[in-house]
Enzyme design. Structure first.
Site, PDB file in Angstrom:
ATOM      1  N   GLY A 252       0.904  -2.760   1.961  1.00 53.91           N
ATOM      2  CA  GLY A 252      -0.271  -1.954   2.253  1.00 53.91           C
ATOM      3  C   GLY A 252      -0.204  -0.578   1.628  1.00 53.91           C
ATOM      4  O   GLY A 252      -1.113   0.231   1.807  1.00 53.91           O
ATOM      5  N   ASP A 253       0.865  -0.298   0.890  1.00 52.99           N
ATOM      6  CA  ASP A 253       1.028   0.998   0.229  1.00 52.99           C
ATOM      7  C   ASP A 253       1.761   0.755  -1.080  1.00 52.99           C
ATOM      8  O   ASP A 253       1.786  -0.362  -1.575  1.00 52.99           O
ATOM      9  CB  ASP A 253       1.767   1.975   1.156  1.00 52.99           C
ATOM     10  CG  ASP A 253       1.349   3.433   0.932  1.00 52.99           C
ATOM     11  OD1 ASP A 253       1.326   3.853  -0.239  1.00 52.99           O
ATOM     12  OD2 ASP A 253       1.062   4.143   1.913  1.00 52.99           O
ATOM     13  N   ASP A 254       2.366   1.785  -1.655  1.00 54.11           N
ATOM     14  CA  ASP A 254       3.053   1.634  -2.932  1.00 54.11           C
ATOM     15  C   ASP A 254       4.197   0.630  -2.805  1.00 54.11           C
ATOM     16  O   ASP A 254       4.970   0.670  -1.846  1.00 54.11           O
ATOM     17  CB  ASP A 254       3.612   2.979  -3.394  1.00 54.11           C
ATOM     18  CG  ASP A 254       2.530   4.044  -3.544  1.00 54.11           C
ATOM     19  OD1 ASP A 254       1.441   3.705  -4.049  1.00 54.11           O
ATOM     20  OD2 ASP A 254       2.778   5.195  -3.160  1.00 54.11           O
ATOM     21  N   SER A 285      -0.626  -4.949  -4.359  1.00 55.10           N
ATOM     22  CA  SER A 285      -1.014  -3.864  -3.449  1.00 55.10           C
ATOM     23  C   SER A 285      -2.397  -3.359  -3.839  1.00 55.10           C
ATOM     24  O   SER A 285      -2.530  -2.437  -4.646  1.00 55.10           O
ATOM     25  CB  SER A 285       0.007  -2.720  -3.494  1.00 55.10           C
ATOM     26  OG  SER A 285      -0.331  -1.725  -2.545  1.00 55.10           O
TER      27      SER A 285
END
Length: 469
Positions: A252-254, A285
């Site tokens: 959900g992020d880098d 992502s």
């Protein structure tokens, strides 16, 4: 429909990549597990020797504490390993010790406790000055260690489940008074290996080595819902000599975020991330980057070498994030061999990433972004080729981009290269780049030929002769 497509994509990617992971095998009849590690151990024990119960309901926090306390006595006598056998092992945070291996067998699952009282509270990180979720302290990570030497966290693709939904819900409802736990955090340590595991649903960041050196991270499968908050995959933070390879991350992020402290706190602490290798990474992502450099980079980031990396349905590839007040530098960045499919941006640099720990940052602390090199890129189904935004009083310089073929999507934007306050050169780039990055004939952007010390570390074949059957 998007969920179905995402699942199909994951299956196709896993099938086509043929990612090479380190070999582990069980010798029939002997229960002899062989696995690769930076160091082997003379002593070995099983979690059940200390009262562990793998029913998914009984807390094993005390069993882990007892086991590691006992095994720490062997640190000066060849070290020790703790075997976690098949089962579901509910536990609160685990504090590791030096000259120690935590080994998760196939079908072993560590389940993170959702009882907050089991999670010790820690002070804020000195290079950050405050927590990321709340100003005050933070919860301990599920697997934690500080001031250690020679630590291995590995297995036969055993699983660590952070059961993050409890924490994500509190985050969305703004009920957090402390920063959420990370899954694995090793601080002020040397000689670290994290490998051959499946990590799922971390409360926040998954793997966070910080203020550490000589780190090998390989063969990890990291999975979180693509809408989960701040579930970065691997975040090397003020670390030296790190090797990340053969990892598959849905986040959900880098997928990988390279960091070194936040504004005045990071500048004062002054510990860069440097000599970092990232290779054979695959990332999904949709709202973040495959590799982010920053935005917390106030100790500096230098000598990053990324090669043979793949992103699918990801917002951007290798992104630089910084801002006025960060200070320090991002320099000597080398990227070679990117395969990208369904991207919003191929190249993205941001000089106005405005998040600050407090109002005490120095507006005169400008980051030096220079020596940024990308080569050998193939990208399909792209919305924007590039969005490169430096700082008006502090342009990003020394950008080199060569041998790039970008196929834009039907939803392409008319302005494919949006460049402000940047300077550099390009060669053999399609679509044509912006005027600030002019074409300068045929050449390859540089990529180092020398080997970093961490690349010379050879893993040994280790074994455990415990009988589990």
């Amino acid at each position: 429909m998007s969920t179905v497509i995402g699942v199909i994509s994951v299956v196709l990617i896993l099938g086509s990549l043929n990612v090479k992971v380190a070999e582990c095998r069980v010798a029939s009849g002997l229960g002899n597990i062989e696995y690769p590690a930076i160091n082997c151990r003379k002593h070995s024990a099983v979690l059940t020797d200390f009262g562990g119960v793998g029913d998914g309901k009984t807390s094993n926090t005390k069993a882990f504490q007892s086991a590691i306390s006992k095994l720490s006595q062997y640190a000066s006598d060849g070290g020790a390993q703790l075997i976690v056998p098949p089962g579901k092992w509910l536990t609160g945070p685990i504090n590791l010790t030096s000259h120690f291996t935590l080994f998760l067998q196939k079908d072993a699952v560590l389940l993170a406790s959702q009882v907050e009282s089991e999670w010790p509270q820690l002070p804020v990180l000195p290079s950050y000055g405050r927590g990321r979720d709340a100003p005050d302290g933070r919860f301990s990570s599920l697997i934690f260690g500080t001031n250690l030497t020679d630590v291995v966290i590995t297995g036969q693709n055993g699983t660590i489940d952070g059961q993050g939904s409890y924490w994500w819900d509190k985050f969305h409802k703004k009920q957090l008074k402390l920063t959420r736990p990370y899954m694995i955090e090793i601080m002020y340590s040397d000689q670290i290996q994290i490998s051959n595991l499946t990590l799922v649903n971390s409360p926040s960041w998954f793997v966070h080595p910080i203020y550490s050196s000589n780190i090998i991270i390989q063969g990890l499968t990291i999975l979180a819902p693509v809408d989960s908050p701040n579930t970065d995959g691997i975040d090397p933070d003020s670390c030296t000599n790190t090797r990340i390879e053969d990892c598959y991350i849905v986040s959900g992020d880098d997928c990988v975020a390279v960091k070194s402290g936040w504004d005045e706190y990071g500048i004062k602490f002054g510990k860069p991330t440097q000599h970092l290798i990232i290779r054979r990474l695959t990332c999904i992502s949709p709202d973040s980057a495959m590799i982010a450099l920053g935005s917390e980079m106030s100790g500096g980031i230098q000598d990053v070498r990324a090669e043979n990396i793949t992103a699918i349905n990801t917002e951007s590839a290798v992104r630089i994030k910084t801002a006025v007040g960060r200070g320090a530098y991002v320099k000597d960045i080398f990227v070679k061999g990117m395969t990208l499919n369904t991207m919003k941006y191929v190249f993205w640099m941001t000089g106005s990433y405005g998040s600050h720990p407090d109002t005490g940052f120095d507006p005169k602390a400008l980051p030096n972004i220079t020596g940024i090199n990308y080569r050998d890129v193939v990208a399909k189904n792209v919305t924007y080729s590039a969005k490169l935004e430096g700082i008006s009083s502090d342009p990003f310089s020394g950008i080199c981009i060569s041998n790039v073929n970008i196929q834009v999507s039907e939803q392409k934007k008319k302005l494919q290269w949006n460049c402000t306050d940047v300077a550099g050169v390009t060669s053999n780039v399609t679509p044509n780049s912006c005027q600030l990055l002019p074409e300068k004939g045929k050449f390859d952007c540089p990529f180092p030929n020398d080997k970093l010390p961490i690349d010379n570390v050879q893993l040994k074949t280790c074994s455990s002769k415990n009988v589990f059957f």
